[in-house]
Design an enzyme around this catalytic site. Structure first.
Site, PDB file in Angstrom:
ATOM      1  CE1 TYR A  56      49.248  33.821  55.298  1.00 52.56           C
ATOM      2  CE2 TYR A  56      50.973  33.316  53.720  1.00 52.56           C
ATOM      3  CZ  TYR A  56      50.203  32.960  54.798  1.00 52.56           C
ATOM      4  OH  TYR A  56      50.380  31.750  55.381  1.00 52.56           O
TER       5      TYR A  56
ATOM      6  CG  ASP B 236      36.130  44.814  45.749  1.00 50.43           C
ATOM      7  OD1 ASP B 236      35.324  44.721  46.686  1.00 50.43           O
ATOM      8  OD2 ASP B 236      37.137  45.529  45.774  1.00 50.43           O
TER       9      ASP B 236
ATOM     10  CD  GLU C  42      34.593  48.644  44.384  1.00 51.09           C
ATOM     11  OE1 GLU C  42      33.927  47.631  44.062  1.00 51.09           O
ATOM     12  OE2 GLU C  42      35.351  48.667  45.363  1.00 51.09           O
TER      13      GLU C  42
ATOM     14  CD  GLU D 299      35.876  28.355  46.579  1.00 43.22           C
ATOM     15  OE1 GLU D 299      35.386  27.248  46.280  1.00 43.22           O
ATOM     16  OE2 GLU D 299      37.102  28.589  46.527  1.00 43.22           O
TER      17      GLU D 299
ATOM     18  CE  LYS E 185      36.632  52.415  47.295  1.00 41.36           C
ATOM     19  NZ  LYS E 185      37.592  52.118  46.288  1.00 41.36           N
TER      20      LYS E 185
ATOM     21  CG  HIS F 195      38.128  26.941  43.463  1.00 44.08           C
ATOM     22  ND1 HIS F 195      38.639  27.050  44.734  1.00 44.08           N
ATOM     23  CD2 HIS F 195      39.169  26.610  42.664  1.00 44.08           C
ATOM     24  CE1 HIS F 195      39.940  26.792  44.705  1.00 44.08           C
ATOM     25  NE2 HIS F 195      40.281  26.525  43.459  1.00 44.08           N
TER      26      HIS F 195
ATOM     27  N   PRO G  57      36.830  65.226  57.695  1.00 47.29           N
ATOM     28  CG  PRO G  57      37.614  63.351  58.846  1.00 47.29           C
ATOM     29  CD  PRO G  57      36.704  64.540  58.998  1.00 47.29           C
TER      30      PRO G  57
ATOM     31  CG  ASP H 128      45.396  56.278  46.969  1.00 44.10           C
ATOM     32  OD1 ASP H 128      45.657  56.930  47.987  1.00 44.10           O
ATOM     33  OD2 ASP H 128      44.778  55.188  46.964  1.00 44.10           O
ATOM     34  CB  ILE H 129      50.270  58.629  42.876  1.00 46.80           C
ATOM     35  CG1 ILE H 129      50.852  59.763  43.714  1.00 46.80           C
ATOM     36  CG2 ILE H 129      50.874  58.637  41.468  1.00 46.80           C
ATOM     37  CD1 ILE H 129      52.339  59.665  43.922  1.00 46.80           C
TER      38      ILE H 129
ATOM     39  CB  CYS I 287      40.890  23.264  44.798  1.00 42.48           C
ATOM     40  SG  CYS I 287      41.884  23.409  43.313  1.00 42.48           S
TER      41      CYS I 287
HETATM   42  N1  GLN Z   1      47.993  23.522  44.502  1.00 39.64           N
HETATM   43  C1  GLN Z   1      47.014  22.690  43.900  1.00 39.64           C
HETATM   44  C2  GLN Z   1      47.133  22.666  42.384  1.00 39.64           C
HETATM   45  O1  GLN Z   1      47.726  23.518  41.799  1.00 39.64           O
HETATM   46  C3  GLN Z   1      45.624  23.089  44.319  1.00 39.64           C
HETATM   47  C4  GLN Z   1      45.214  24.430  43.817  1.00 39.64           C
HETATM   48  C5  GLN Z   1      44.030  24.993  44.551  1.00 39.64           C
HETATM   49  O2  GLN Z   1      43.659  24.507  45.592  1.00 39.64           O
HETATM   50  N2  GLN Z   1      43.464  26.063  44.031  1.00 39.64           N
HETATM   51  O3  GLN Z   1      46.604  21.784  41.756  1.00 39.64           O
END
Ligand code: GLN
Length: 544
Positions: free
Chosen positions: A54, A71, A141, A516, A17, A514, A190, A148-149, A388
């Site tokens: 996870y 998302d 979205e 990414e 989605k 970060h 469906p 779903d409730i 990081c």
């Molecule tokens: N655990 C590390 C910190 O808190 C790195 C955090 C991370 O990689 N986002 O500084």
């Protein structure tokens, strides 16, 4: 007047989605419209910050430091919608705000209810994103599956808004699944039931996007249309692609999804400039050979845990004309007696990796394995990218193996160490007035001019997003740099180390932020691009 499109899903979850909503956003942008994206999450957490990678995949961080659902990462990769706290609405936030108002007596003694108080709060937040007169279309979205409730208040809000704004200003796009049964027949039942479930919520979908293995034929589309009150021309297929999700905007374009949406919204159609997406597919098809990148982390089982990192590597592959093979390595495998050569190097049955990336993470498990991976990459001159936690690992590894401090560590993992080379700011004597809370969101890094960091960005002024608590410990700056570790980036006041690099190494770069989150297929991130270029180069040199 700006327009609203509500994207919902039925039959089951994980139909894509987010990618469908983002691809629609991308197509509308190709037609010159100014698009905003919103994700409504029915969970009761106030934000995704406390959720385990996870369970829920990565936490996507916005410029203003909101910890949001992954998302939003899709939105960032497909569209140029600005993303902030306002673009992520959770049940937790909504109830939190309503209950606070109730405690302040703002409801003047009335009974506070889901309708209208919760729905009004949701509505207010959606309208707030669309209030800028420059915005043409807001795509909302709604997470979860109809039925779903949890998602009922969001669907009810969509119903009210469609009613208030009129069909010409607000559309319902519903995603369903056509499963294949033995004999290869695609079943529409469906989908019929899913649309019924929408109708029970008071929403008649205007457009259906059906997930199916292949493009639906005319007869199937007509059959679906007949049962669902949706026009045949408004039944689309999101068929399985064996290329990349970035082909989906083009797949929708071929079926005229954007034209039908514009027609229904009464927007004059403008020329569609699909060049950026066509170019992505040209680059994809022109890739030659591959590089193997070992991602050494701790949340390896679930692909979504490092989603933006994997996507950014893919984008960097496009930029370098190579396929990037992800070799996912649980760092705990590198601990104890294990020989890095059998996991990372030439003794591995599938061959050695051409680069190592250690991504972000929290908690002690697997740390020593990451240190092993960094050591192996440094000594063998294998390109290494530390993000990081991955940068903190470079500092710990340098402390242990170059400076000879066997117990060098971060105080996150060992409070007793005599060499806390990474620590909390308040533990660092020379920096005051910082709390122990997480450093979140966008801030500036100044790159040193002779660094790989500077070379990648082509500027000293770098703006990237943070999400961490621990920092390079300033009391070790002198010993670290005198022994050769290069500080490549600092905060503008010089007080915090933002990037380190290995000396005399083809490409060993760590960043405290970060990168990414900002990579796009149409605009790969410069650090990922240079990392993959270095890996490609390393592979070629090794081959000689
Ligand atoms: N655990 C590390 C910190 O808190 C790195 C955090 C991370 O990689 N986002 O500084």
């Amino acid at each position: 007047m700006n327009k609203y499109i509500f994207v919902t899903g039925g039959v089951c979850s994980s139909l894509g989605k987010g990618v469908a909503a983002s691809s629609l956003g991308a197509l509308l942008e190709c037609r010159g419209l100014n698009v905003r994206m919103i994700k409504c999450d029915p969970y009761i957490n106030v934000d995704a910050g406390t959720m385990s990678p996870y369970q829920h995949g990565e936490v996507y961080v916005t410029d203003d430091g909101a910890e949001t659902d992954l998302d939003l990462g899709n939105y960032a990769r497909f569209t140029s919608s600005p993303l902030s706290r306002a673009n992520s609405i959770t049940t937790g936030q909504v109830y939190d705000a309503v209950i606070r108002k109730e405690r302040e007596g703002r409801f003047l003694g009335r009974t506070v209810q889901v309708i209208p108080h919760i729905t009004d709060e949701i509505k207010g937040r959606i309208y707030a994103v669309g209030k800028d007169p420059d915005v043409d279309v807001v795509i909302v979205e709604i997470g979860g599956t109809v039925g779903d409730i949890e998602s009922i208040p969001f669907l009810e809000t969509a119903r009210q808004m469609i009613h208030e704004l009129g069909k010409i200003n607000a559309l319902s796009v519903h995603l369903t699944l056509l499963p294949e049964v033995a004999g290869g027949e695609l079943k529409t039942k469906p989908t019929q039931h899913s649309v019924k479930a929408m109708q029970e919520q008071g929403i008649q979908p205007d457009i259906l996007i059906c997930r199916a293995p292949v493009l639906l034929d005319e007869a199937t589309r007509r059959k679906i249309a007949l049962f669902t009150n949706v026009e045949t021309e408004a039944v689309f297929t999101s068929y399985d692609v064996n290329t990349t999700i970035y082909e989906i905007p083009l797949i929708f374009y071929e079926q005229k999804l954007d034209l039908v949406v514009l027609k229904k919204l009464g927007v004059e159609s403008r020329h569609a400039d699909l060049r950026p997406w066509k170019r992505v597919m040209e680059q994809f098809n022109a890739r030659k050979g591959k590089v193997r990148i070992g991602i050494v982390g701790k949340y390896m089982e679930l692909h979504d845990s490092y989603k933006s990192v994997y996507e950014a590597l893919f984008h960097a592959g496009l930029a370098n004309g190579v396929e990037v093979e992800l070799v996912k390595i649980d760092s705990s495998r590198l601990e104890g007696e294990s020989d890095p050569e059998t996991i990372l190097g030439a003794k591995h049955p599938e061959g050695p990796v051409d680069g190592i990336l250690v991504p972000g993470g929290f908690g002690q498990r697997g740390i020593n394995g990451m240190v092993q991976a960094a050591r192996w990459a440094r000594l063998n001159r294998v390109p290494y990218f530390g993000i990081c936690l991955g940068m903190q690992i470079m500092v710990i590894e340098w402390g242990r193996h170059v400076l000879g401090w066997n117990d060098a560590d971060s105080t996150e993992f060992n409070q007793e160490t005599k060499h806390p080379v990474v620590s909390l700011l308040e533990e660092q004597v020379d920096v005051k007035n910082y709390g122990g809370t997480m450093r979140l969101g966008k801030s500036e890094t100044i790159a040193m001019e002779d660094s790989k960091l500077f070379k990648a960005y082509g500027t000293k002024h770098i703006w990237e997003r943070h999400r961490h608590r621990y920092e390079f410990a300033n009391q070790y700056r002198k010993e670290m740099t005198e022994s050769g570790l290069k500080i490549a980036g600092l905060t503008p006041d010089g007080s915090l180390v933002e990037s380190v690099e290995w000396p005399e190494h083809p490409w060993g770069v760590g960043v405290q932020y970060h990168p990414e989150f900002k990579s796009r297929p149409t605009d790969p991130h410069p650090l990922f691009r240079d990392f993959i270029a270095a890996a490609k180069d390393f592979k070629e040199r090794r081959g000689k």
